[in-house]
Design a protein around this motif. Structure first.
Motif, PDB file in Angstrom:
ATOM      1  N   LEU A 148     -19.410   1.656  41.523  1.00  0.00           N
ATOM      2  CA  LEU A 148     -19.237   0.824  42.720  1.00  0.00           C
ATOM      3  C   LEU A 148     -20.273   1.171  43.784  1.00  0.00           C
ATOM      4  O   LEU A 148     -20.869   0.280  44.403  1.00  0.00           O
ATOM      5  N   GLY A 149     -20.501   2.462  43.988  1.00  0.00           N
ATOM      6  CA  GLY A 149     -21.481   2.880  44.980  1.00  0.00           C
ATOM      7  C   GLY A 149     -22.882   2.420  44.642  1.00  0.00           C
ATOM      8  O   GLY A 149     -23.626   1.958  45.522  1.00  0.00           O
ATOM      9  N   LEU A 150     -23.260   2.519  43.365  1.00  0.00           N
ATOM     10  CA  LEU A 150     -24.598   2.092  42.962  1.00  0.00           C
ATOM     11  C   LEU A 150     -24.741   0.575  43.079  1.00  0.00           C
ATOM     12  O   LEU A 150     -25.790   0.074  43.527  1.00  0.00           O
ATOM     13  N   VAL A 151     -23.714  -0.162  42.677  1.00  0.00           N
ATOM     14  CA  VAL A 151     -23.764  -1.624  42.814  1.00  0.00           C
ATOM     15  C   VAL A 151     -23.961  -2.009  44.281  1.00  0.00           C
ATOM     16  O   VAL A 151     -24.759  -2.899  44.610  1.00  0.00           O
ATOM     17  N   GLY A 152     -23.269  -1.322  45.181  1.00  0.00           N
ATOM     18  CA  GLY A 152     -23.421  -1.600  46.601  1.00  0.00           C
ATOM     19  C   GLY A 152     -24.834  -1.345  47.092  1.00  0.00           C
ATOM     20  O   GLY A 152     -25.409  -2.170  47.833  1.00  0.00           O
ATOM     21  N   GLU A 153     -25.413  -0.220  46.699  1.00  0.00           N
ATOM     22  CA  GLU A 153     -26.782   0.090  47.133  1.00  0.00           C
ATOM     23  C   GLU A 153     -27.785  -0.889  46.536  1.00  0.00           C
ATOM     24  O   GLU A 153     -28.741  -1.307  47.208  1.00  0.00           O
ATOM     25  N   LEU A 154     -27.590  -1.272  45.271  1.00  0.00           N
ATOM     26  CA  LEU A 154     -28.493  -2.252  44.658  1.00  0.00           C
ATOM     27  C   LEU A 154     -28.362  -3.618  45.324  1.00  0.00           C
ATOM     28  O   LEU A 154     -29.344  -4.364  45.450  1.00  0.00           O
ATOM     29  N   PHE A 155     -27.156  -3.954  45.759  1.00  0.00           N
ATOM     30  CA  PHE A 155     -26.939  -5.220  46.471  1.00  0.00           C
ATOM     31  C   PHE A 155     -27.762  -5.249  47.758  1.00  0.00           C
ATOM     32  O   PHE A 155     -28.466  -6.219  48.043  1.00  0.00           O
ATOM     33  N   VAL A 156     -27.680  -4.153  48.515  1.00  0.00           N
ATOM     34  CA  VAL A 156     -28.441  -4.076  49.769  1.00  0.00           C
ATOM     35  C   VAL A 156     -29.939  -4.028  49.477  1.00  0.00           C
ATOM     36  O   VAL A 156     -30.750  -4.656  50.180  1.00  0.00           O
ATOM     37  N   LEU A 157     -30.332  -3.288  48.447  1.00  0.00           N
ATOM     38  CA  LEU A 157     -31.753  -3.233  48.081  1.00  0.00           C
ATOM     39  C   LEU A 157     -32.291  -4.628  47.805  1.00  0.00           C
ATOM     40  O   LEU A 157     -33.397  -4.980  48.238  1.00  0.00           O
ATOM     41  N   VAL A 234     -24.558  -3.318  37.534  1.00  0.00           N
ATOM     42  CA  VAL A 234     -25.771  -2.506  37.636  1.00  0.00           C
ATOM     43  C   VAL A 234     -26.946  -3.190  36.939  1.00  0.00           C
ATOM     44  O   VAL A 234     -28.047  -3.283  37.487  1.00  0.00           O
ATOM     45  N   ALA A 235     -26.724  -3.696  35.721  1.00  0.00           N
ATOM     46  CA  ALA A 235     -27.822  -4.289  34.954  1.00  0.00           C
ATOM     47  C   ALA A 235     -28.401  -5.514  35.663  1.00  0.00           C
ATOM     48  O   ALA A 235     -29.626  -5.643  35.817  1.00  0.00           O
ATOM     49  N   ASN A 236     -27.542  -6.439  36.085  1.00  0.00           N
ATOM     50  CA  ASN A 236     -28.028  -7.671  36.730  1.00  0.00           C
ATOM     51  C   ASN A 236     -28.775  -7.385  38.032  1.00  0.00           C
ATOM     52  O   ASN A 236     -29.846  -7.942  38.301  1.00  0.00           O
ATOM     53  N   LEU A 237     -28.187  -6.511  38.852  1.00  0.00           N
ATOM     54  CA  LEU A 237     -28.816  -6.218  40.138  1.00  0.00           C
ATOM     55  C   LEU A 237     -30.116  -5.446  39.963  1.00  0.00           C
ATOM     56  O   LEU A 237     -31.097  -5.670  40.684  1.00  0.00           O
ATOM     57  N   TYR A 238     -30.146  -4.537  38.986  1.00  0.00           N
ATOM     58  CA  TYR A 238     -31.395  -3.803  38.720  1.00  0.00           C
ATOM     59  C   TYR A 238     -32.485  -4.768  38.230  1.00  0.00           C
ATOM     60  O   TYR A 238     -33.630  -4.719  38.700  1.00  0.00           O
ATOM     61  N   ASN A 239     -32.133  -5.634  37.285  1.00  0.00           N
ATOM     62  CA  ASN A 239     -33.126  -6.562  36.742  1.00  0.00           C
ATOM     63  C   ASN A 239     -33.668  -7.490  37.830  1.00  0.00           C
ATOM     64  O   ASN A 239     -34.866  -7.785  37.873  1.00  0.00           O
ATOM     65  N   ARG A 240     -32.789  -7.937  38.720  1.00  0.00           N
ATOM     66  CA  ARG A 240     -33.236  -8.804  39.810  1.00  0.00           C
ATOM     67  C   ARG A 240     -34.186  -8.049  40.733  1.00  0.00           C
ATOM     68  O   ARG A 240     -35.219  -8.579  41.161  1.00  0.00           O
ATOM     69  N   ALA A 241     -33.845  -6.792  41.017  1.00  0.00           N
ATOM     70  CA  ALA A 241     -34.706  -5.990  41.889  1.00  0.00           C
ATOM     71  C   ALA A 241     -36.060  -5.718  41.232  1.00  0.00           C
ATOM     72  O   ALA A 241     -37.104  -5.791  41.882  1.00  0.00           O
ATOM     73  N   SER A 264     -29.153  -0.735  31.881  1.00  0.00           N
ATOM     74  CA  SER A 264     -28.480  -1.748  31.060  1.00  0.00           C
ATOM     75  C   SER A 264     -27.436  -1.141  30.129  1.00  0.00           C
ATOM     76  O   SER A 264     -26.746  -1.864  29.405  1.00  0.00           O
ATOM     77  N   ALA A 265     -27.286   0.190  30.139  1.00  0.00           N
ATOM     78  CA  ALA A 265     -26.353   0.857  29.230  1.00  0.00           C
ATOM     79  C   ALA A 265     -24.906   0.476  29.539  1.00  0.00           C
ATOM     80  O   ALA A 265     -24.525   0.262  30.690  1.00  0.00           O
ATOM     81  N   ASP A 266     -24.097   0.411  28.492  1.00  0.00           N
ATOM     82  CA  ASP A 266     -22.686   0.037  28.643  1.00  0.00           C
ATOM     83  C   ASP A 266     -21.952   0.967  29.596  1.00  0.00           C
ATOM     84  O   ASP A 266     -21.064   0.539  30.331  1.00  0.00           O
ATOM     85  N   GLU A 267     -22.301   2.247  29.578  1.00  0.00           N
ATOM     86  CA  GLU A 267     -21.589   3.218  30.405  1.00  0.00           C
ATOM     87  C   GLU A 267     -21.713   2.908  31.890  1.00  0.00           C
ATOM     88  O   GLU A 267     -20.842   3.262  32.686  1.00  0.00           O
ATOM     89  N   TRP A 268     -22.805   2.227  32.276  1.00  0.00           N
ATOM     90  CA  TRP A 268     -23.007   1.850  33.676  1.00  0.00           C
ATOM     91  C   TRP A 268     -22.550   0.425  33.955  1.00  0.00           C
ATOM     92  O   TRP A 268     -22.573  -0.020  35.122  1.00  0.00           O
ATOM     93  N   ASN A 269     -22.156  -0.306  32.935  1.00  0.00           N
ATOM     94  CA  ASN A 269     -21.836  -1.722  33.110  1.00  0.00           C
ATOM     95  C   ASN A 269     -20.455  -2.092  32.579  1.00  0.00           C
ATOM     96  O   ASN A 269     -20.218  -3.243  32.200  1.00  0.00           O
ATOM     97  N   HIS A 270     -19.561  -1.116  32.560  1.00  0.00           N
ATOM     98  CA  HIS A 270     -18.193  -1.418  32.127  1.00  0.00           C
ATOM     99  C   HIS A 270     -17.400  -2.103  33.234  1.00  0.00           C
ATOM    100  O   HIS A 270     -16.272  -2.551  33.015  1.00  0.00           O
ATOM    101  N   LEU A 271     -18.008  -2.193  34.423  1.00  0.00           N
ATOM    102  CA  LEU A 271     -17.384  -2.885  35.548  1.00  0.00           C
ATOM    103  C   LEU A 271     -18.365  -3.899  36.127  1.00  0.00           C
ATOM    104  O   LEU A 271     -19.575  -3.654  36.167  1.00  0.00           O
ATOM    105  N   SER A 272     -17.825  -5.024  36.573  1.00  0.00           N
ATOM    106  CA  SER A 272     -18.633  -5.996  37.315  1.00  0.00           C
ATOM    107  C   SER A 272     -17.802  -6.482  38.497  1.00  0.00           C
ATOM    108  O   SER A 272     -16.577  -6.356  38.510  1.00  0.00           O
ATOM    109  N   PHE A 273     -18.474  -7.036  39.485  1.00  0.00           N
ATOM    110  CA  PHE A 273     -17.817  -7.335  40.750  1.00  0.00           C
ATOM    111  C   PHE A 273     -18.227  -8.710  41.278  1.00  0.00           C
ATOM    112  O   PHE A 273     -19.225  -9.287  40.847  1.00  0.00           O
TER     113      PHE A 273
END
Length: 340
Positions: A148-157, A234-241, A264-273
């Motif tokens: 959740l924290g990483l998704v938030g930072e990638l969103f702001v990035l 994480v994967a979608n926001l990273y790829n967009r960035a 893009s690893a599953d361990e970082w993408n088992h959640l989406s928001f």
């Protein structure tokens, strides 16, 4: 407990404690209570204490093709057992987390052999029945709050990258920076929550809400609701960035600070928001916080090495800034990255 009721796990446990009959054989073993014409079945350990089963084969017995698994090492081998060379099927569990499943597999193999099934057939049929459990290597799951924290930072990035491809240079959070984003004397802290009704946020250190000298600090609170199939992960926001970043390879270097080598690893993408809301607070004045200025001599008490605490943002409603001011702040941050 009688030998007939002792599980495979019991024997591996004793082997790890050094409980086996003295022998000049190539490796220590313990006998199972099952025997075939070619000899008794044996429990053994791998070079790193892995659970292992040795199944004796007669000279004429054909093994055939066996299932392939990343969690099991299965091979036909020869080893000196009781002073003579034996032909064996050597099965070893290579994933510690699957040892409990492997124990069930081995106990079932022994049971089928005891009922008269041949060694190769018992192995093949049992592995087929346990395929769903045993033939998938487990992956670690990153805790929800870290994702959740990483998704938030990638969103702001990504918001900042909409203004400049150089915005990645301000991203300090994964690199151990005091604030998540900083350029010049302007800093931005990002806090993400899964529920709009949750107004509590955790502050990780006594200096996290300290305003940069001569500058300004803002705190962004994002409400990101867990949503199966949501676009914010994480994967979608990273790829967009990465598509809009001036140096996309630098993003991966930054993520290594979170031990995220593959966004893009599953361990970082088992959640989406899904995005549910955002509030930006100006830190200072009446904003609830602790800094070293709150302590005598403007220093933490001697011997206190770490401080974390929670604040309630419902007490900071008068610190919320407008969307227009938010845009101004983002532009100012970007401007601090530009060459003079």
């Amino acid at each position: 407990m009688s030998d007939s009721k002792r599980t495979a796990g019991y024997h591996w446990s004793l082997l790890r404690q050094g409980d086996f009959a003295p022998s000049k054989d190539e490796l220590p073993t313990r006998l199972a209570n099952v025997e075939v014409t070619a000899g008794p079945l044996r429990f053994a350990l791998g070079p790193a204490q892995e659970a292992r089963l040795l199944l004796p084969l007669s000279k004429s017995e054909k093994v055939g093709k066996l299932p392939v698994s990343t969690s099991l090492r299965i091979k036909e081998t020869h080893a000196v057992i009781d002073g003579s060379t034996s032909r064996l099927l050597d099965i070893m569990c290579t994933v510690k987390e699957l040892e409990s499943v492997f124990t069930e597999v081995v106990d079932e193999i022994l049971s089928r052999i005891q009922e008269g099934t041949s060694v190769p057939s018992a192995l093949r049929s049992t592995l087929h029945d346990f395929r769903a459990l045993l033939f998938l290597t487990p992956t670690k799951t990153i805790p929800t709050e870290i994702v959740l924290g990483l998704v938030g930072e990638l969103f702001v990035l990504n918001e900042l990258l909409d203004r400049s491809p150089e915005a990645w240079r301000a991203w300090m959070g994964p690199q151990g920076g005091r604030h998540d984003f900083r350029a010049g004397s302007l800093a931005l802290e990002v806090k993400s929550t899964r529920s709009a009704s949750n107004t509590l946020v955790t502050i990780q250190s006594v200096d996290q809400l300290s305003v940069p000298s001569g500058g300004q600090l803002y705190l962004t609170r994002l409400t990101l609701e867990p949503t199966p199939g949501g676009v914010l992960n994480v994967a979608n926001l990273y790829n967009r960035a990465a598509l809009r970043c001036s140096e996309p390879e630098k993003l991966k270097e930054i993520l290594l600070g979170l031990d995220c080598s593959d966004p893009s690893a599953d361990e970082w993408n088992h959640l989406s928001f899904s995005f549910e809301g955002e509030e930006v607070f100006e830190v200072g004045g009446s904003f609830p916080r602790l800094t070293e200025d709150n302590f005598v001599g403007s220093k933490s008490p001697q011997g206190v090495l770490d401080i974390s605490y929670k604040i309630d943002l419902s007490h900071a409603s008068d610190c919320i800034i407008t969307s227009d001011k938010k845009e101004t702040i983002q532009n100012e941050l970007i401007a601090c990255l530009s060459p003079e």
